[in-house]
Design a protein around this motif. Structure first.
Motif, PDB file in Angstrom:
ATOM      1  N   GLY A  13       0.382   5.436   0.681  1.00 48.74           N
ATOM      2  CA  GLY A  13      -0.454   6.596   0.971  1.00 48.74           C
ATOM      3  C   GLY A  13       0.066   7.763   0.156  1.00 48.74           C
ATOM      4  O   GLY A  13      -0.060   7.798  -1.067  1.00 48.74           O
ATOM      5  N   ALA A  60       0.856  -1.191   0.000  1.00 45.81           N
ATOM      6  CA  ALA A  60       0.000   0.000   0.000  1.00 45.81           C
ATOM      7  C   ALA A  60       0.889   1.237   0.000  1.00 45.81           C
ATOM      8  O   ALA A  60       1.975   1.237   0.563  1.00 45.81           O
ATOM      9  N   SER A 108       4.760  16.182   8.525  1.00 45.03           N
ATOM     10  CA  SER A 108       4.341  16.011   7.136  1.00 45.03           C
ATOM     11  C   SER A 108       2.827  16.075   6.985  1.00 45.03           C
ATOM     12  O   SER A 108       2.284  15.665   5.958  1.00 45.03           O
ATOM     13  N   THR A 163      -1.090  10.672   4.706  1.00 42.80           N
ATOM     14  CA  THR A 163      -2.473  10.207   4.799  1.00 42.80           C
ATOM     15  C   THR A 163      -2.732   9.537   6.148  1.00 42.80           C
ATOM     16  O   THR A 163      -1.793   9.089   6.826  1.00 42.80           O
ATOM     17  N   THR A 178       5.215   9.697   1.935  1.00 42.67           N
ATOM     18  CA  THR A 178       6.122  10.541   2.728  1.00 42.67           C
ATOM     19  C   THR A 178       6.888   9.719   3.760  1.00 42.67           C
ATOM     20  O   THR A 178       7.675  10.280   4.529  1.00 42.67           O
ATOM     21  N   GLY A 179       6.638   8.421   3.788  1.00 40.91           N
ATOM     22  CA  GLY A 179       7.307   7.560   4.765  1.00 40.91           C
ATOM     23  C   GLY A 179       8.817   7.710   4.666  1.00 40.91           C
ATOM     24  O   GLY A 179       9.361   7.984   3.592  1.00 40.91           O
TER      25      GLY A 179
HETATM   26  C1  LIG Z   1       9.199  16.197   5.858  1.00 41.09           C
HETATM   27  C2  LIG Z   1       8.682  15.007   6.591  1.00 41.09           C
HETATM   28  C3  LIG Z   1       8.343  15.138   7.925  1.00 41.09           C
HETATM   29  C4  LIG Z   1       7.869  14.036   8.635  1.00 41.09           C
HETATM   30  N1  LIG Z   1       7.521  14.196   9.932  1.00 41.09           N
HETATM   31  C5  LIG Z   1       7.034  13.151  10.627  1.00 41.09           C
HETATM   32  C6  LIG Z   1       6.653  13.310  11.985  1.00 41.09           C
HETATM   33  O1  LIG Z   1       6.715  14.385  12.559  1.00 41.09           O
HETATM   34  N2  LIG Z   1       6.204  12.213  12.647  1.00 41.09           N
HETATM   35  C7  LIG Z   1       6.086  11.008  12.031  1.00 41.09           C
HETATM   36  O2  LIG Z   1       5.668  10.055  12.668  1.00 41.09           O
HETATM   37  N3  LIG Z   1       6.434  10.835  10.726  1.00 41.09           N
HETATM   38  C8  LIG Z   1       6.898  11.877  10.015  1.00 41.09           C
HETATM   39  N4  LIG Z   1       7.242  11.702   8.716  1.00 41.09           N
HETATM   40  C9  LIG Z   1       7.104  10.362   8.106  1.00 41.09           C
HETATM   41  C10 LIG Z   1       5.765  10.116   7.359  1.00 41.09           C
HETATM   42  O3  LIG Z   1       5.197  11.333   6.952  1.00 41.09           O
HETATM   43  C11 LIG Z   1       4.781   9.329   8.194  1.00 41.09           C
HETATM   44  O4  LIG Z   1       5.283   8.032   8.426  1.00 41.09           O
HETATM   45  C12 LIG Z   1       3.383   9.200   7.545  1.00 41.09           C
HETATM   46  O5  LIG Z   1       2.477   8.604   8.436  1.00 41.09           O
HETATM   47  C13 LIG Z   1       3.398   8.398   6.269  1.00 41.09           C
HETATM   48  O6  LIG Z   1       2.159   8.597   5.617  1.00 41.09           O
HETATM   49  P1  LIG Z   1       2.012   8.390   4.054  1.00 41.09           P
HETATM   50  O7  LIG Z   1       0.591   8.576   3.699  1.00 41.09           O
HETATM   51  O8  LIG Z   1       2.968   9.242   3.337  1.00 41.09           O
HETATM   52  O9  LIG Z   1       2.395   6.858   3.935  1.00 41.09           O
HETATM   53  P2  LIG Z   1       3.379   6.137   2.922  1.00 41.09           P
HETATM   54  O10 LIG Z   1       4.749   6.690   3.009  1.00 41.09           O
HETATM   55  O11 LIG Z   1       2.764   6.092   1.579  1.00 41.09           O
HETATM   56  O12 LIG Z   1       3.369   4.685   3.536  1.00 41.09           O
HETATM   57  C14 LIG Z   1       3.907   4.435   4.804  1.00 41.09           C
HETATM   58  C15 LIG Z   1       3.596   2.995   5.215  1.00 41.09           C
HETATM   59  O13 LIG Z   1       2.220   2.874   5.403  1.00 41.09           O
HETATM   60  C16 LIG Z   1       1.697   1.804   4.632  1.00 41.09           C
HETATM   61  N5  LIG Z   1       0.341   2.190   4.281  1.00 41.09           N
HETATM   62  C17 LIG Z   1      -0.060   3.311   3.645  1.00 41.09           C
HETATM   63  N6  LIG Z   1      -1.397   3.335   3.549  1.00 41.09           N
HETATM   64  C18 LIG Z   1      -1.851   2.218   4.147  1.00 41.09           C
HETATM   65  C19 LIG Z   1      -3.134   1.671   4.372  1.00 41.09           C
HETATM   66  N7  LIG Z   1      -4.249   2.253   3.949  1.00 41.09           N
HETATM   67  N8  LIG Z   1      -3.231   0.497   5.025  1.00 41.09           N
HETATM   68  C20 LIG Z   1      -2.130  -0.138   5.458  1.00 41.09           C
HETATM   69  N9  LIG Z   1      -0.886   0.332   5.260  1.00 41.09           N
HETATM   70  C21 LIG Z   1      -0.752   1.499   4.620  1.00 41.09           C
HETATM   71  C22 LIG Z   1       2.662   1.660   3.499  1.00 41.09           C
HETATM   72  O14 LIG Z   1       2.642   0.368   2.948  1.00 41.09           O
HETATM   73  C23 LIG Z   1       3.965   1.971   4.183  1.00 41.09           C
HETATM   74  O15 LIG Z   1       4.458   0.834   4.824  1.00 41.09           O
HETATM   75  C24 LIG Z   1       7.737  12.787   7.978  1.00 41.09           C
HETATM   76  C25 LIG Z   1       8.069  12.667   6.629  1.00 41.09           C
HETATM   77  C26 LIG Z   1       8.544  13.759   5.941  1.00 41.09           C
HETATM   78  C27 LIG Z   1       8.878  13.593   4.503  1.00 41.09           C
END
Ligand SMILES: Cc1cc2nc3c(=O)[nH]c(=O)nc-3n(C[C@H](O)[C@H](O)[C@H](O)COP(=O)(O)OP(=O)(O)OC[C@H]3O[C@@H](n4cnc5c(N)ncnc54)[C@H](O)[C@@H]3O)c2cc1C
Lengths: 407, 481
Positions: free
Chosen positions: B77, B75, B141, B146, B80-81
């Protein structure tokens, strides 16, 4: 269990610690040894804590959700009852899983600290028991439940291996959180030996009130408070129906029990505002009322999970026929957690009524848990059980009577 | 089980188009390239294809198709992971949730919302702001990530000190399990009896199923907020002040430490007025009722002064507060201007040991001759050192990686963890045996095998062991950090 194995346990634990199908270890290592013995001799066993308000005292194998199998041994965890480590700068401690909430809170209070959200529990409840039962402790705001205070734990899984979950830190996302396996699973996967807990300072002031209210009025009050949302909410919000309220010495028509905590100025203001706005009866004997609530016998209750607004509607629709079946239903609803305990006096609900309650709750989108009735676990849970309890020595997985996904 | 990434065979494409429509299946080189990394930019993995379902049913059908054909999937989102979690290590299909972004229900009395997984974190808070409610987890982020991603990573943020990380804010999840069947974990209430599958699912990095609907808690927006900026001569003084506040029974909503290097980067980018000669600043935010703050304001000031703050400023308006938080939340972006590349690390130590890890970060910078700028969620002991380097210089890359490794190992020595919020993903698998024993890891493997028997749902993540690497972006990189 073989005679040799039993003697082995006596040699290690002492005669006093080994009874008739019950062992009472005092330490982590002796607990591990007991489980190892159960596994080696393929002896069915189950872990127990304080009995969680079981009014009939020290019963073991007949307790609800504990197996009725007479050959099953009981691992009584109440000997692991000390605070093992304390890190004041982190507000974190490590405790034996057999410690009671009362004992822990009393000790912590000497340092101005407490374990959050654990005030309303039967006195003999151990942390291990409450955690295994998934008992949030009648205090359901986000982050308040025992589940959310556990940072890590050490457990012995059903195969006899000692496992560590989490760490001493408040934030940790390394790997699968094995601590969750032991929450709510009623000892089906193993026994927790000790917990690492997050603590907090005891608030400067707290105040309890009991507002005489029937359910509709409670909902009305609730909506008033919550719409628009306020940042200052009572930490505990329980609604008791007339029977439960009367049984616990509260107001005749049912009661909304509230407890607020915070800085003294805020609590004073809340106390005055509550009294002015609702013309309420302040429960001057608050401590007494709370003690009554906390000692309610949750073991024999159905545990209903429905958020507050649906719970109110459900009760309105169903209380008539439930009472009409000759039982006196008692309901204590935790409006913050979205859960309620429902039990009957003087005699327990019969199976048919439990099934009917479950059906109606399910229609409202919730779950019902009962100590006596359950559905069968999903294939994923069956696989999980096989992995963690490979010899099938532990009690079965607890399952709801009927949940939203059951057919 | 591992296989290299390759474009989709024609028959597979046909099947997926039949499920999703032509405009939701992407297997051309450009799209595969776009989706080949997430916020963890050091490694990349090109997916075989990317699909963007519009409904939960479509998503479930895609998973079932993958199971039937033995195709791995992950998956995604917002991508941003920061640990490569959504990348299809060893090939496979990325299933994006970006078109599943409906807020299905908001219930203000029960203070909950039901959302599709692709709803952006900040958008939910914005959508319920008029009710005086918010979704508490606030990763930096949050404008992009998401709620599905937050669920999978158990994300934190500056304000999780008071409200907790994502876990207590998720009440229920409807999940497409690895075998393609739907399951409901939790519900609309505080978890009670029964195996805590929801608790296991939160933070499982998308390896136990894909959430297609989430029921989340909403919390009231505070009546009053006070935000302080305290300037310290040294990072150590700032770190000690953190424990000082907690010892006075104050639980701030947020407590963020920004070190000298980061301060300079942020100031150059945002001109907030940070003192450039300071050793560190601490942002402390307290919130609650107006009466609560009447009590807490003077205590916060006193403690900060007591621990050697040379200046304590309070944000005088909502705009100033917003500006300050924007500066903090864009710190990583700001430091990106200082060097061609940087590696953001994520580790945790017990709060009382923040001063120790601060000293260790300085030592690591010196030992490996690298520049490190650090922000710390100080109340949680959660550090984010950003190690600067230039990827064109192999020696710099090696030194940067060695510094990261040193810092994370030090976190473990201090009874901490190699990740507080970013997850293990593909990045930190090799740290797992340093944190957990063989029995713990064996149990984690059993757990995954029991809940994910197909081996296709985001495989090769979290647990160490023989598994494929990504396409290394950085020459000379030997070890996943
Ligand atoms: C500039 C920046 C700042 C950040 N600051 C923080 C912070 O302050 N705190 C923090 O905790 N993180 C932070 N992060 C990390 C990141 O934003 C988080 O981990 C966020 O929750 C990831 O969300 P995403 O939608 O981008 O997921 P993705 O990066 O797309 O996916 C992350 C993981 O979630 C899984 N996933 C996604 N959607 C689903 C779903 N529906 N069901 C099951 N699994 C799923 C994916 O397979 C993957 O393993 C930051 C990242 C950046 C780039």
């Amino acid at each position: 269990m073989t005679i040799d194995a039993r003697e082995g346990l006596v040699a290690h634990l002492g005669l006093a610690a080994v009874g008739e199908r019950v062992v009472r270890p005092k330490h982590r290592e002796s607990s591990r040894l007991c489980v190892e013995t159960f596994v080696e001799t393929r002896t069915p066993w189950w872990p127990r804590g304080g009995g969680g308000g079981d009014k009939e005292g020290d019963r073991t194998a007949t307790k609800p959700l504990a197996p009725s199998d007479p050959d099953r041994w009981c691992l009584d965890m109440r000997g692991l009852d000390s605070i093992l480590d304390y890190w004041p700068d982190d507000l974190v401690c490590r405790v034996g899983a057999g410690i009671t909430f009362d004992n822990l809170q009393t000790t912590l209070a000497r340092r101005g600290l407490r374990l959050r959200g654990s005030s309303l529990r039967p006195r003999d409840t151990t942390l291990g028991g409450a955690y295994a039962r998934g008992d949030a402790g009648l205090r359901g705001a986000p982050g308040d439940s025992l589940r959310d205070q556990v940072l890590g734990l050490v457990a012995v899984a059903g195969g006899g291996e000692v496992v560590k979950a989490g760490a001493r830190v408040v934030k940790n996302v390394a790997g699968y959180d094995l601590a969750r396996l032991f929450h709510g699973s009623h000892g089906a996967f193993g026994v927790v030996l000790d917990f690492v807990l997050r603590l907090e300072a005891i608030p400067g002031a707290s105040h309890c009130v009991a507002l005489p209210t029937n359910f509709d009025a409670a909902l009305d009050l609730l909506s008033k408070w919550r719409r628009p949302a306020r940042s200052f909410d009572p930490a505990v919000q329980l609604w008791l129906n007339a029977t439960a309220s009367r049984a616990l010495g509260g107001p005749e028509q049912g009661a909304l029990f509230l407890m607020a905590e915070g800085w003294p100025e805020s609590i004073d203001a809340w106390r005055e505002a509550t009294a002015r706005a609702q013309g309420v009866t302040l429960a001057n004997e608050a401590a007494q009322a709370w003690n009554a609530v906390r000692d309610l016998d949750a073991n024999h209750a159905l545990w209903i999970q429905l958020p507050a607004s649906r719970l109110v509607r459900w009760w309105g629709d169903n209380q008539g026929w439930i009472s009409g079946r000759g039982s006196q239903p008692n309901l204590v609803a935790d409006l913050l957690a979205g859960s309620a305990r429902l039990w009957s006096t003087p005699s327990p609900f019969d199976g048919e009524l439990v099934a009917e309650v479950a059906r109606t709750v399910r229609e409202a989108g919730g779950w019902v848990w009962s100590p006596t009735a359950a559905s069968s676990p999903s294939p994923a849970l069956i696989r999980l059980k096989r992995a963690l309890d490979p010899h099938g020595l532990l009690p079965p997985i607890p399952t709801p009577v009927l949940g939203p996904t059951d057919g | 089980m591992t296989r290299p990434s390759s474009p989709l065979p024609a028959s597979a494409r046909r099947d997926l188009v039949a499920i999703l429509g032509e405009d939701a299946v992407f297997d051309d080189a450009v799209h595969r390239k776009i989706y080949d990394s997430d916020g963890y930019a050091l490694d990349g993995v090109t997916p075989d294809a990317v699909v963007l379902p519009r409904t939960a049913v479509q998503l479930q059908q895609v998973v079932k198709w993958c199971v039937r054909h033995g195709v791995p999937y992950a998956a995604r989102g917002a991508g941003t992971g920061l640990s490569g979690g959504c990348l299809t290590l060893g090939g496979g299909i990325q299933i994006g949730t970006s078109r599943l972004r409906r807020i299905v229900e908001v219930n203000e009395v029960d203070r909950l919302a039901v959302v599709e997984p692709g709803v952006v974190n900040l958008q939910l808070s914005q959508a319920v702001a008029h009710l005086g409610l918010q979704f508490a987890p606030d990763p930096s982020s949050q404008a992009a990530c998401t709620i599905g991603g937050n669920f999978a990573e158990n994300s934190g943020g500056p304000h999780t000190l008071k409200h907790g990380v994502t876990l207590p804010h998720i009440l229920g999840a409807t999940v497409v399990q690895p075998d393609g069947e739907l399951a409901v974990w939790g519900g609309r209430s505080q978890p009670g009896p029964g195996v805590d599958l929801l608790g296991l699912g939160v933070g499982s990095e998308g390896t136990l199923g894909i959430a297609v609907e989430l029921t989340v808690r909403l919390v009231p927006t505070p009546e009053s907020v006070a935000t302080f900026l305290a300037v310290f001569e040294t990072e150590a003084d700032a770190a000690h002040a953190v424990s000082g506040l907690i010892a006075r029974a104050i639980v701030p909503a947020a407590m963020e430490l920004i070190d000298r290097v980061m301060l300079r980067a942020v100031e150059e980018a945002f001109s907030f007025g940070f003192p450039l000669d300071a050793g560190a600043v601490l942002i402390v935010e307290v919130d609650g009722s107006a009466r609560d703050l009447k009590h807490e304001r003077p205590v916060v000031r006193d403690v900060l002064n007591e621990f050697g703050a040379r200046e304590v400023r309070e944000a005088s308006s909502a705009e100033e507060r917003t500006h300050l938080w924007r500066a903090r939340k864009h710190a990583f972006g700001a430091i990106g201007r200082m060097s061609p590349n940087y590696a953001t690390q994520d580790g945790v130590v017990p709060r009382g040991r923040v001063p120790h890890i601060v000293a260790s970060i300085a030592q690591a910078a010196k030992r490996h001759d690298v520049v490190i700028g650090t922000v710390i969620h100080a109340g949680d002991g959660n550090i984010h050192p950003c190690v600067l380097f230039d990827e064109r210089d192999d020696a710099q890359v090696d030194r940067a990686l060695a510094a990261c490794k040193d810092i994370l190992e030090r976190c473990l020595e201090l009874d901490g963890s190699p990740t507080g919020e970013h997850g293990i993903g593909m990045e930190k698998r090799e740290f797992m045996p340093l944190l957990f024993g063989p029995a713990d890891l064996a149990l984690m493997t059993d757990l995954r095998d029991a809940l994910e028997p197909t081996g296709l749902c985001n495989p090769h993540k979290i647990l160490p062991g023989a598994s494929p690497c990504g396409e290394l972006r950085v020459a000379g990189r030997q070890v996943a950090l």
